[in-house]
Design an enzyme around this catalytic site. Structure first.
Site, mmCIF file in Angstrom:
data_model
loop_
_atom_site.group_PDB
_atom_site.id
_atom_site.type_symbol
_atom_site.label_atom_id
_atom_site.label_comp_id
_atom_site.label_asym_id
_atom_site.label_seq_id
_atom_site.Cartn_x
_atom_site.Cartn_y
_atom_site.Cartn_z
ATOM 1 C CD GLU A 286 -24.147 -18.824 5.481
ATOM 2 O OE1 GLU A 286 -24.431 -19.771 6.273
ATOM 3 O OE2 GLU A 286 -24.842 -17.827 5.346
ATOM 4 C CB CYS A 320 -26.784 -17.534 8.468
ATOM 5 S SG CYS A 320 -25.713 -16.282 7.753
#
Length: 522
Positions: A286, A320
């Site tokens: 990720e 994020c």
């Protein structure tokens, strides 16, 4: 308590939660300054070198001294994990899941003390910190339930249609071996515990490397797993570790797979490394986001302002999934910006362990210095800083990495719309229509999360067109943030992820296994 804590429900907790957190914070503050080793082969390993770790809230607050790993510790941890692999993978599913569900129970039992520790280590407010630890317990339970529901991914297939023979077929998913988990500083507990749980549930053993600034979370998680009865060597913690330790782990010939959360640049380098061998090895990466939101002229602006501010400034913009760019229809742009500026100015910034505080410091000196370097760029190229744009140094704030949440109105051509800042900075551009907004949203090479505020027809169009793995519609709890295991799978498209399968989704556990087709003629 009957209250179920998730990132969606965290805004109105019962009074008991605050009381228990305050008591835990007092206990944790009284216990600071201890020496912590690595966890290798079920033993605490003290190294030749220890580094002090200080809180971003107060540079004089010494959390503890943490062992520093080197390449020899990588070898030892991988060897321990490798030696434990055969015994762990051959345990019955019931036995393995019982241990991991016990780990979830222990995490939940310790949620307040560990939440207070995470708040001190990262600078999260109390609800964000408690949410992270509780989410980790929920990851363990979710993956145990999912593995059980899928019957261990062992599937009986039809027999071959042969006359005079019985030819049976099965599809069996098997673990890879030693799995490396590389953890970011912003979620050092949940983004360690989530992939660790998935790897262990599926029968892999684990070596974890945390971020240099947040080794304490990994140490606490290691203690939970040990106390749950996890066999020695099944989980190993290399502490915060350096980039050299990370490279040694990823390049180790006995590491079978890697889960990484962090920057696009490092994630891509890890994938290339894992392809550069006698066979390709799996990577679950990720790799960040430049997350966007579209606000149409039909939007509920009160709801939009709440969701936008929560996503942009929660955890000081260091998620994020944090919202960093908004595209708003020109008919409502002035009103939205006015409301956002007032909302941004009203946010309480300070010691995140104080219940009245919404935003704590940024987590690292590097982020603090990057904020100061970026602010002049925000005011260039047509940018107009409407709120924030400065560091906070009054009183006790001078002892930490405190910055003001910052709102900027800027034309869509501004270069900072393309750069992932990972700071509490929100940029807003005015657009003529939704097509112009969508073109800007999808122009990013990253595609993690996205949000929209509008009517049903606009929502349907948005969900059909947007290039993002996680989407939110008309959500006051967070325009682009707030995924929780069992409710919202979390994974990116394009440069934000490499598997096409989201965390805690129907498809995630299979990423930690490889399929074997078995045909047996009797």
């Amino acid at each position: 308590m009957s209250f179920s804590l998730t990132y969606s429900t965290m805004f109105n907790p019962p009074e008991e939660m605050h009381e228990r957190f305050d008591a835990a914070a007092t206990r944790v503050r009284a216990s600071l300054g201890k020496r912590h080793g690595l966890s290798i082969g079920g033993e605490e390993v003290m190294t030749a070198t220890f580094e002090p770790v200080f809180s971003p809230i107060d540079h004089a607050c010494r959390l503890g001294d943490f062992a520093v790993a080197d390449a020899t510790h990588v070898d030892a941890a991988v060897a321990a994990a490798r030696a434990a692999f055969d015994g762990w993978r051959h345990r019955t599913m019931a036995d393995r899941l019982a241990i991991l569900r016990r780990a979830a129970d222990i995490i939940e039992e310790r949620v307040y003390d560990m939440g207070a520790a995470v708040a001190l280590e990262v600078g999260k407010n109390r609800m964000e910190a408690l949410g992270e630890v509780q989410e980790t317990a929920d990851f363990f339970r979710h993956y145990c339930d999912d593995f059980e529901k899928n019957e261990g991914f062992d599937r009986r297939l039809p027999n071959d249609p042969l006359d005079g023979w019985t030819s049976t077929n099965r599809s069996v998913m098997k673990p890879h071996g030693v799995w490396a988990v590389i953890v970011p500083f912003n979620f050092p507990f949940a983004l360690a515990g989530g992939p660790i749980a998935a790897a262990l549930v599926t029968g892999n053993t684990v070596v974890m490397k945390g971020a240099p600034t947040t080794p304490w979370s990994g140490r606490m998680l290691a203690e939970c797993l040990k106390d749950a009865g996890l066999p020695a060597g099944v989980f190993n913690d290399l502490g915060g570790g350096s980039d050299e330790v990370g490279r040694a782990l990823v390049s180790h010939r006995h590491v079978a797979g890697v889960t990484f959360t962090g920057s696009h640049e490092v994630g891509m380098a890890i994938q290339r490394q894992m392809l550069n061998g006698p066979w390709p090895k799996p990577v679950i990466a990720e790799m960040g986001g430049k997350n966007a939101c579209y606000v149409s002229k039909h939007a509920d602006l009160e709801r939009a302002v709440l969701g936008i501010s929560r996503s942009a400034f929660g955890l000081s913009g260091q998620k994020c999934s944090a919202l960093s760019r908004v595209y708003v229809d020109e008919e409502v742009a002035a009103e939205l910006l006015d409301r956002l500026a007032k909302q941004t100015d009203s946010l309480a910034v300070g010691d995140p362990l104080d219940r009245a505080v919404y935003m704590g410091p940024v987590a690292t000196r590097e982020a603090y210095e990057r904020y100061q370097a970026v602010v002049p760029e925000l005011a260039a190229d047509g940018g107009n800083i409407l709120a924030g744009g400065h560091t906070l140094t009054d009183g006790a704030l001078a002892n930490g990495y405190f910055v003001a949440p910052t709102l900027v109105a800027a034309p869509k051509e501004h270069p900072l719309y393309a750069r992932e800042l990972f700071l509490p900075i929100l940029m807003v551009a005015t657009v003529k229509d939704r097509d112009e907004a969508m073109a800007e949203i999808n122009a990013s090479p990253l595609g993690l999360t996205a949000g929209v505020y509008g009517n049903q027809e606009e929502v349907d169009w948005f969900l059909d067109q947007v290039e993002a793995g996680v989407t939110y519609v008309n959500r006051p709890q967070g325009a682009t943030t707030g995924a929780w295991p069992g409710y919202q799978p979390f994974g990116g498209w394009k440069g934000s992820g490499c598997t096409g399968c989201a965390i805690a989704s129907f498809y995630y556990l299979a990423r930690y296994m490889r399929e074997q087709s078995q045909t047996v003629v009797e």
